[in-house]
Design a protein around this motif. Structure first.
Motif, PDB file in Angstrom:
ATOM      1  N   VAL A  99       0.648  -1.243  -0.003  1.00 42.92           N
ATOM      2  CA  VAL A  99       0.071   0.007  -0.054  1.00 42.92           C
ATOM      3  C   VAL A  99       0.871   1.165   0.037  1.00 42.92           C
ATOM      4  O   VAL A  99       1.680   1.235   0.769  1.00 42.92           O
ATOM      5  N   GLU A 100       0.670   2.189  -0.814  1.00 44.73           N
ATOM      6  CA  GLU A 100       1.393   3.401  -0.965  1.00 44.73           C
ATOM      7  C   GLU A 100       0.585   4.484  -0.942  1.00 44.73           C
ATOM      8  O   GLU A 100      -0.500   4.488  -1.719  1.00 44.73           O
ATOM      9  N   THR A 101       0.852   5.316   0.040  1.00 44.68           N
ATOM     10  CA  THR A 101      -0.170   6.629   0.138  1.00 44.68           C
ATOM     11  C   THR A 101       0.197   7.824  -0.808  1.00 44.68           C
ATOM     12  O   THR A 101       1.161   7.781  -1.375  1.00 44.68           O
ATOM     13  N   ASP A 102      -0.887   8.709  -1.044  1.00 37.10           N
ATOM     14  CA  ASP A 102      -0.797   9.632  -2.006  1.00 37.10           C
ATOM     15  C   ASP A 102       0.150  10.746  -1.365  1.00 37.10           C
ATOM     16  O   ASP A 102      -0.169  11.335  -0.270  1.00 37.10           O
ATOM     17  N   MET A 103       1.325  11.090  -2.044  1.00 31.32           N
ATOM     18  CA  MET A 103       2.277  11.927  -1.422  1.00 31.32           C
ATOM     19  C   MET A 103       2.219  13.455  -2.089  1.00 31.32           C
ATOM     20  O   MET A 103       3.366  14.175  -2.138  1.00 31.32           O
ATOM     21  N   SER A 104       1.091  13.517  -2.656  1.00 32.11           N
ATOM     22  CA  SER A 104       0.957  14.959  -3.479  1.00 32.11           C
ATOM     23  C   SER A 104       1.124  16.022  -2.527  1.00 32.11           C
ATOM     24  O   SER A 104       1.561  17.186  -2.771  1.00 32.11           O
ATOM     25  N   THR A 105       0.559  15.771  -1.206  1.00 29.55           N
ATOM     26  CA  THR A 105       0.740  16.984  -0.236  1.00 29.55           C
ATOM     27  C   THR A 105       1.871  16.350   0.781  1.00 29.55           C
ATOM     28  O   THR A 105       1.820  15.270   1.099  1.00 29.55           O
ATOM     29  N   PRO A 106       2.966  17.145   0.946  1.00 35.81           N
ATOM     30  CA  PRO A 106       3.840  16.884   1.992  1.00 35.81           C
ATOM     31  C   PRO A 106       3.407  16.217   3.246  1.00 35.81           C
ATOM     32  O   PRO A 106       2.623  16.695   3.956  1.00 35.81           O
ATOM     33  N   LEU A 107       4.275  15.247   3.882  1.00 40.15           N
ATOM     34  CA  LEU A 107       4.096  14.500   4.956  1.00 40.15           C
ATOM     35  C   LEU A 107       4.147  15.511   6.252  1.00 40.15           C
ATOM     36  O   LEU A 107       3.376  15.443   7.044  1.00 40.15           O
ATOM     37  N   ALA A 108       4.707  16.732   6.173  1.00 43.68           N
ATOM     38  CA  ALA A 108       4.785  17.594   7.106  1.00 43.68           C
ATOM     39  C   ALA A 108       3.198  18.282   7.435  1.00 43.68           C
ATOM     40  O   ALA A 108       3.111  18.814   8.502  1.00 43.68           O
ATOM     41  N   THR A 109       2.449  18.313   6.541  1.00 50.33           N
ATOM     42  CA  THR A 109       1.246  18.730   6.561  1.00 50.33           C
ATOM     43  C   THR A 109       0.277  18.033   7.701  1.00 50.33           C
ATOM     44  O   THR A 109      -0.576  18.845   8.203  1.00 50.33           O
ATOM     45  N   TYR A 110       0.742  16.797   7.891  1.00 45.21           N
ATOM     46  CA  TYR A 110      -0.069  16.080   8.734  1.00 45.21           C
ATOM     47  C   TYR A 110       0.797  15.597  10.154  1.00 45.21           C
ATOM     48  O   TYR A 110       0.111  15.350  11.017  1.00 45.21           O
TER      49      TYR A 110
END
Length: 417
Positions: free
Chosen positions: A178-189
């Motif tokens: 399973v690969e998460t959508d990284m279009s938004t940077p991880l730092a956002t969460y």
């Protein structure tokens, strides 16, 4: 003669006893006796619906959907549902029936009390965004069911981060490729607090960003609830570091750790350190005796076990490990003397004073990767390959196991941990 009516409580007790035996034939017969027997029998017959165990799976699903639409009360009995795609060999076109099933949202909406859900696409990873919006919405609603406790997902890419993080509220989560959508940077969460209740986590071939997100969710929700962590590593850069960080930030209460690498390639645990886990009681390892392993099957296992006796451990004099399970693959041309040499490092490390609470070592032979003759020879030789543990009084056992049955138990509860 007038018929004798049995009290409903007695009928339910009778049917429940049959259900405990998993006797589907008798349950089906009971469901045809009368309405008084039908409903209790149906409650057991439809408790677990495995649509991943029938080929073609699409037709099995269609039959199940028609039945639910005709008799919607059956949906309330379903506690576990397994959905799986047909393989390319099965359906030929390479297209996912799950993606194409227009009735799937309605099917999922008829299952209000689901406790465990498995969604498996074929080996070609399916993009989450390729799933119709209505189906994605239905899956999102299913993931939010108050009754849901366990989810298993396989072969999905671009999985929404918010949805992934919300799954950490469950007790059991299994992610395979399973690969998460990284279009938004991880730092956002990172600075968001997520309510995590995970007790059991299985990560197989999961991308490092996905592991990092789960680690962040665990870290932001103390006290930590995670008790069992099972890992099948990838060769992606940063995977071991991501798992290591997850252990450091959210694994302080782990009581069970499983290192389950591929049997085809040698894998390194990298920066993972079991010495940081003072509450470990159960350990499980997968080893392979394939000839491609120049240094034998045990270097990485011994390295992980040695961390529990190294000076940097929380308690350098003793750990509380009670049970070690070793799953053995690819046993070939068994020779007693050679086996004893290969297993000597295990015998040596597990008899160190730090493992004084060790009660049992279980060796399980895979039936799919070793012949029955080689497994039989190994069993005969096993009594001599761990002499130190035997002299110490540790309970030693060797059994056969089936991977298919074992995989279905990955999301079992953790009673006693």
């Amino acid at each position: 003669m007038s018929s004798i009516a049995l009290p409903p409580e007695l009928i339910e007790t009778i049917v429940d006893e049959i259900g405990l035996l998993h006797d589907r034939g008798t349950l089906k017969a009971c469901s045809l006796v009368s309405l008084a027997f039908a409903f209790p029998a149906q409650r057991h017959l439809f408790r677990a619906v495995d649509l991943d165990n029938h080929i073609p799976r699409k037709k099995a699903y269609q039959r199940f959907h028609r039945l639910l639409v005709a008799k919607p009360h059956l949906g309330a009995y379903v506690r576990e549902l397994r959905l799986g795609d047909d393989s390319e060999d099965d359906f030929g076109s390479g297209k996912s029936w799950i993606v194409q099933a227009k009735t799937l949202p309605r099917t999922l909406g008829l299952l209000p009390r689901l406790e465990a859900f498995t969604l498996t696409f074929n080996a070609e990873q399916t993009n989450w965004k390729a799933i119709p919006a209505e189906t994605r919405s239905a899956l999102g609603h299913l993931f939010r069911l108050p009754s849901l406790q366990a989810v298993s997902l396989e072969f999905i890419k671009a999985f929404p981060p918010q949805l992934l993080l919300s799954l950490t509220r469950l007790k059991h989560l299994s992610l395979s490729c399973v690969e998460t959508d990284m279009s938004t940077p991880l730092a956002t969460y990172i600075h968001t607090r997520w309510e995590s209740n995970l007790q059991s986590l299985f990560l197989r071939g999961t991308s490092p960003p996905t592991v990092e997100m789960i680690g962040q969710a665990l870290a932001s929700s103390p006290p930590h609830s995670l008790r069992r962590l099972a890992i099948t590593p990838t060769f992606e850069h940063g995977f071991s570091d991501a798992v290591s960080d997850l252990i450091k930030t959210g694994g302080s209460c782990l009581t069970a750790f499983e290192w389950l690498p591929s049997i085809h390639f040698s894998s390194s645990a990298g920066s993972i350190d079991l010495g940081l886990l003072p509450q470990l009681r159960l350990l499980r390892f997968v080893v392979s005796f394939r000839k491609t392993y120049a240094q034998g099957p045990f270097p990485e296992v011994v390295r992980l076990l040695s961390q529990l006796v190294a000076p940097q451990t929380v308690n350098s004099t003793a750990n509380i490990v009670e049970s070690v399970t070793i799953d053995v693959h690819c046993v070939r041309n068994v020779d007693g003397n050679k086996l004893q040499t290969e297993w000597k490092p295990i015998d040596k490390v597990l008899t160190k004073p730090a493992f004084r609470r060790l009660k049992e070592v279980k060796v399980r032979l895979s039936t799919s990767t070793s012949s029955s003759a080689d497994r039989h020879k190994f069993t005969l030789a096993f009594q001599d390959i761990l002499p130190r543990l035997q002299a110490k009084g540790v309970l030693l056992s060797v059994t056969n196991y089936h991977e298919v049955e074992d995989a279905k138990a990955l999301l079992d509860g953790l009673e006693g941990l």
